[in-house]
Design an enzyme around this catalytic site. Sequence first.
Site, short mmCIF file in Angstrom:
data_model
loop_
_atom_site.label_atom_id
_atom_site.label_comp_id
_atom_site.label_asym_id
_atom_site.label_seq_id
_atom_site.Cartn_x
_atom_site.Cartn_y
_atom_site.Cartn_z
N LEU A 1 8.15 8.97 5.78
CA LEU A 1 8.59 8.83 7.17
C LEU A 1 7.63 7.93 7.94
O LEU A 1 6.43 8.18 7.98
CB LEU A 1 8.68 10.19 7.85
N TRP A 2 8.19 6.87 8.54
CA TRP A 2 7.47 6.02 9.48
C TRP A 2 7.46 6.78 10.82
O TRP A 2 8.50 6.85 11.50
CB TRP A 2 8.19 4.70 9.65
N ILE B 1 3.47 10.41 5.03
CA ILE B 1 3.60 9.93 6.41
C ILE B 1 3.01 8.53 6.52
O ILE B 1 1.88 8.28 6.09
CB ILE B 1 2.87 10.87 7.40
N LYS B 2 3.79 7.63 7.12
CA LYS B 2 3.27 6.30 7.45
C LYS B 2 3.02 6.24 8.96
O LYS B 2 3.88 6.63 9.75
CB LYS B 2 4.27 5.21 7.05
N GLN B 3 1.84 5.76 9.32
CA GLN B 3 1.49 5.71 10.74
C GLN B 3 0.59 4.51 11.00
O GLN B 3 -0.18 4.09 10.12
CB GLN B 3 0.76 7.00 11.14
#
Length: 354
Positions: free
Chosen positions: A202-203, A240-242
């Site tokens: 998830l971005w 998680i992409k952040q």
Amino acid sequence: MNTGFERIKELLGKDEEYYLGHQSKTFDKKLLHLPSADFVDEIFVNSNRSPQVLRNLAGLFNHGRLAGSGYLSILPVDQGIEHSAGSAFAPNPVYFDPENIIRLAMEAGCNGVATTMGTLGMIARKYAHKIPFVAKINHNELLTYPNKHEQIMFGSVENAWNLGAAAVGATIYFGSEGSNRQIIEVSEAFERAHELGMATILWCYTRNSGFKKDGKNYETAADLTGQANHLGVTLQADIIKQKLPTHNGGFTSINFGKSHPDMYDKLSSSHPIDLCRYQVANCYMGRIGLINSGGASSGEDDLQEAVKTAVVNKRAGGMGLIMGRKAFQRPMDKGVELLNTIQDVYLSKEIDVA
């Protein structure tokens, strides 16, 4: 001599001690679940993820130059939709051809490639068994005028499975007008992806014009992005992409939501490693891995900035980088070199968790 480490120190230059010497006094690293060779066994085997999901997660972790390290290097190329194909690929037009996107990821030894359904579908039979696919199922297209922050579905989870994807990726613009719909859509999509045996990434971006105040953009504040991460792991994202946080104090400056003074005084500091560690903590203390994005290409300083981002992510307790434009907006051999140098940060035993 570890030539990779020496090169990293050379690129850090006068900032070497600032990045490599910092010791965090916020969240004790003993509280974190850190990347390791047996991360899937230690963390996900105890979860509700099925054997098929575990197999695909293991496929990501055990591919490319970082195989068996617990860290991830993923090439993301969705800017053809998100930013327009012309603006994304004009610096290196070979990437208008989707096969070159896959070639770059393979030649650079990435764990996987994250790109559009169209790109993956066009070359699926040739490459799905050679490198893990992350199929991006929603996008914010910029052809609508005026532009707006609106993630919409471009493909189905079933189609991602049919083209051989190991994982699906999606973006939620937390805080945007359409965030409620996006949360519902992505939650349902991730549930279906897990049913079919695919992993989920998830971005977790924040988007709202109200998040900008007094010349600062709090869309990259540690407190707001950290909460976006916490929402993302609640949706059962596996990774998680952040964006790397640039500062803090979004809740207090904009005066909304809920916060606590300890968030700023004890659980974080102004150092980029501590800001990033706050993001990691919001990913269930690292049980869900945090990969930070590489950001835009600025030219000559790309390699130095990419190395700094990788060092911050690793020393904070993160799981790797998802680096796109800095790699594909240059000749392929230079893109491979840049990605390999980033990977060397995660392979270097001299660079530890702060």
